[in-house]
Design a protein around this motif. Structure first.
Motif, PDB file in Angstrom:
ATOM      1  N   ARG A   1      -9.839   2.227  -3.138  1.00 19.64           N
ATOM      2  CA  ARG A   1      -8.470   2.399  -3.649  1.00 19.64           C
ATOM      3  C   ARG A   1      -7.499   1.435  -2.978  1.00 19.64           C
ATOM      4  O   ARG A   1      -6.617   0.883  -3.639  1.00 19.64           O
ATOM      5  CB  ARG A   1      -8.010   3.839  -3.442  1.00 19.64           C
ATOM      6  N   SER A   2      -7.663   1.220  -1.670  1.00 21.22           N
ATOM      7  CA  SER A   2      -6.739   0.328  -0.978  1.00 21.22           C
ATOM      8  C   SER A   2      -6.878  -1.107  -1.461  1.00 21.22           C
ATOM      9  O   SER A   2      -5.911  -1.867  -1.462  1.00 21.22           O
ATOM     10  CB  SER A   2      -6.975   0.396   0.532  1.00 21.22           C
TER      11      SER A   2
ATOM     12  N   ASP B   1     -14.112   5.740  -0.917  1.00 23.04           N
ATOM     13  CA  ASP B   1     -12.975   6.039  -1.801  1.00 23.04           C
ATOM     14  C   ASP B   1     -11.690   5.409  -1.269  1.00 23.04           C
ATOM     15  O   ASP B   1     -10.928   4.781  -2.023  1.00 23.04           O
ATOM     16  CB  ASP B   1     -12.779   7.547  -1.927  1.00 23.04           C
ATOM     17  N   ARG B   2     -11.452   5.590   0.020  1.00 22.99           N
ATOM     18  CA  ARG B   2     -10.226   5.070   0.618  1.00 22.99           C
ATOM     19  C   ARG B   2     -10.207   3.539   0.580  1.00 22.99           C
ATOM     20  O   ARG B   2      -9.197   2.923   0.228  1.00 22.99           O
ATOM     21  CB  ARG B   2     -10.096   5.563   2.053  1.00 22.99           C
ATOM     22  N   ARG B   3     -11.352   2.922   0.907  1.00 19.51           N
ATOM     23  CA  ARG B   3     -11.436   1.460   0.922  1.00 19.51           C
ATOM     24  C   ARG B   3     -11.293   0.884  -0.478  1.00 19.51           C
ATOM     25  O   ARG B   3     -10.568  -0.088  -0.702  1.00 19.51           O
ATOM     26  CB  ARG B   3     -12.781   1.050   1.528  1.00 19.51           C
TER      27      ARG B   3
ATOM     28  N   SER C   1       3.550  11.008  -6.247  1.00 19.60           N
ATOM     29  CA  SER C   1       2.536  10.020  -6.612  1.00 19.60           C
ATOM     30  C   SER C   1       2.306  10.059  -8.092  1.00 19.60           C
ATOM     31  O   SER C   1       2.288  11.118  -8.716  1.00 19.60           O
ATOM     32  CB  SER C   1       1.225  10.312  -5.878  1.00 19.60           C
TER      33      SER C   1
ATOM     34  N   ALA D   1      -8.920   4.672  -8.128  1.00 22.10           N
ATOM     35  CA  ALA D   1      -9.971   5.511  -7.579  1.00 22.10           C
ATOM     36  C   ALA D   1     -11.308   5.044  -8.143  1.00 22.10           C
ATOM     37  O   ALA D   1     -11.409   4.711  -9.330  1.00 22.10           O
ATOM     38  CB  ALA D   1      -9.730   6.973  -7.935  1.00 22.10           C
TER      39      ALA D   1
ATOM     40  N   ARG E   1     -16.064   9.361   1.508  1.00 19.78           N
ATOM     41  CA  ARG E   1     -14.633   9.407   1.801  1.00 19.78           C
ATOM     42  C   ARG E   1     -14.117   8.024   2.200  1.00 19.78           C
ATOM     43  O   ARG E   1     -13.063   7.586   1.730  1.00 19.78           O
ATOM     44  CB  ARG E   1     -14.383  10.417   2.918  1.00 19.78           C
ATOM     45  N   THR E   2     -14.869   7.333   3.063  1.00 17.07           N
ATOM     46  CA  THR E   2     -14.454   5.994   3.480  1.00 17.07           C
ATOM     47  C   THR E   2     -14.466   5.031   2.305  1.00 17.07           C
ATOM     48  O   THR E   2     -13.559   4.207   2.149  1.00 17.07           O
ATOM     49  CB  THR E   2     -15.380   5.474   4.589  1.00 17.07           C
TER      50      THR E   2
ATOM     51  N   PRO F   1       0.792  -1.235   0.000  1.00 17.15           N
ATOM     52  CA  PRO F   1       0.000   0.000   0.000  1.00 17.15           C
ATOM     53  C   PRO F   1       0.820   1.278   0.000  1.00 17.15           C
ATOM     54  O   PRO F   1       0.295   2.344  -0.313  1.00 17.15           O
ATOM     55  CB  PRO F   1      -0.842  -0.124   1.283  1.00 17.15           C
TER      56      PRO F   1
ATOM     57  N   HIS G   1       2.824   3.929  -4.867  1.00 20.31           N
ATOM     58  CA  HIS G   1       1.835   4.701  -5.627  1.00 20.31           C
ATOM     59  C   HIS G   1       1.690   4.076  -7.023  1.00 20.31           C
ATOM     60  O   HIS G   1       2.386   4.460  -7.968  1.00 20.31           O
ATOM     61  CB  HIS G   1       2.267   6.165  -5.736  1.00 20.31           C
TER      62      HIS G   1
END
Length: 420
Positions: free
Chosen positions: A270-271, A266-268, A418, A276, A263-264, A158, A161
């Motif tokens: 992408r991870s 998007d982060r989840r 990045s 995205a 927001r959560t 993770p 980039h």
């Protein structure tokens, strides 16, 4: 398309240790590696083409583990050098790694780390990026790999980039490329960096390839994401999105279906996937537009509506950015390439036009994309695999070595930027 980090000039200025030579290129091979990718740096750096104006490199082919090495088709290779020869190289190339889910040998990772510490340029072609990541060389850096493996690379590492859009990424002293042919692009870029455009152009002519390709990996992306199959809750959301691309919905809709804030989500997302969610959704809509342009006679305006775009203008903009062509020009070129005898058959068994009853579902969509039809098993598998749990972790010693190396060099990175 390539990504050249602004840190490249500073990184390129790093001095090699006394025993290393800039003109020496070490290619590190492993058992199980595909022979095509492995042969690319051997051909570029291992053949004397001075008669064509290409400066000569000195090639050292090194085994990353005990041989003989078994490769594509069951061929067995014996390398003339072992890991010790890497100590003389100014450039170390890892053309491929046999498995995106298993750790490389720790001895090889140590040799790569030492080479980097002593100023060598480290190159990972295709899945070779996984070896560089396991060694800790990609932490905090932009990198790429084959689009099919990019989500797995982002998920397993993770701090890297990962940009699946690029053909190659040059971050100065660490370089990575996408799959197969993009390895040629990166090797030509290295020759261009070392010896200028004329030398790279002469080599490209000898290889009968373009000296510099435009565009990136977007035009090659498929619906599938990672290969691994898992049971992450987001898999259901991805499957729903693939089934309903003909509808107008946005990332907020997907986040709501996942019971997450935007927001959560998007982060989840992408991870887990390395992409995205908005970019992933746009890519899927463009891919569906491609299929309809190939298999139907719908106008561009109709195609836009059936792919969930709010307007034909939006379709045209995204289509051109991803594929380098307008929808109309793409359809014309596709039909011009089709063999004369390649005609679809309608429900009566008579030759029909593209998009006839045999090729389209009740709503004019290909059966696999029809909203009321069953979700194809492949779609379910790829949706689930897009969000699967991380494969088995690397061996503890390899992970500790990677983290220790990353920590020791964190303060001295030539630059962190990045690629997304």
């Amino acid at each position: 398309m390539s990504h050249d980090s602004t840190a490249a000039p500073e990184a390129a200025a790093r001095k090699l240790s006394g025993r290393r030579r800039k003109e020496i290129v070490a290619v590190l091979l492993f058992s199980g590696g595909p022979i095509f990718e492995s042969s690319i740096p051997l051909s570029v750096f291992g053949i004397d083409r001075q008669d064509a104006g290409v400066p000569r490199y000195r090639l050292l082919v090194c085994g990353g583990e005990e041989g003989p090495l078994r490769t594509t088709g069951g061929l067995e290779l014996t390398t003339p050098h072992g890991l010790e020869a890497i100590s003389r190289a100014g450039t170390v190339v890892v053309p491929a790694w046999r498995s995106i889910t298993s750790p490389p040998p720790e001895e090889a990772l140590d040799a790569i780390r030492r080479a980097h510490e002593e100023g060598a340029r480290i190159v990972g072609l295709c899945t070779g990026a996984f070896v560089l990541a396991a060694a800790g060389l990609l932490d905090g850096r932009p990198a790429t790999t084959h689009w099919m493996y990019a989500p797995t690379l982002a998920k397993r590492y993770p701090s890297v980039h990962v940009d699946p859009r690029e053909l190659f990424v040059d971050d100065g002293d660490v370089l990575t490329s996408a799959g197969t042919a993009a390895g040629i692009d990166l090797c030509l870029h290295i020759v261009r960096t070392d010896h200028g455009n004329e030398a790279a152009g002469a080599l490209a002519r000898r290889l009968v390839v373009p000296p510099r390709r435009s565009g990136g990996q977007e035009r090659y992306l498929d619906r599938s994401l990672p290969e691994e199959i898992g049971a992450d809750p987001l898999a259901e959301v991805v499957a729903w999105a693939l089934e309903h691309l003909h509808e107008q919905f946005d990332v907020e809709t997907l986040a709501a279906r996942a019971y997450m804030s935007r927001r959560t989500f998007d982060r989840r997302f992408r991870s887990l996937t390395g992409s995205a969610p908005l970019q992933w959704l746009i890519t899927q809509r463009v891919l569906q537009a491609q299929r309809l342009l190939e298999t139907s006679d719908y106008s561009v305006d109709e195609v836009a509506g059936r792919c969930g775009f709010r307007s034909p203008v939006a379709l045209r903009g995204h289509f051109r950015r991803q594929l380098g062509s307008s929808p109309a020009a793409y359809r014309a070129a596709y039909r011009a390439r089709r063999p004369q005898g390649d005609k679809q058959v309608d429900s009566d068994g008579a030759p029909g036009q593209p998009g006839g009853p045999a090729s389209l579902g009740p709503a004019g969509l290909p059966p696999a994309l029809h909203p009321d039809g069953p979700v194809p098993m492949q779609t379910r598998r790829t949706a689930a695999s897009a969000l699967s749990a991380t494969a088995s972790a690397s061996a503890a010693s390899a992970e500790n070595g990677r983290e220790a190396y990353a920590t020791s060099r964190a303060a001295s990175l030539p630059g962190q930027r990045s690629a997304t």
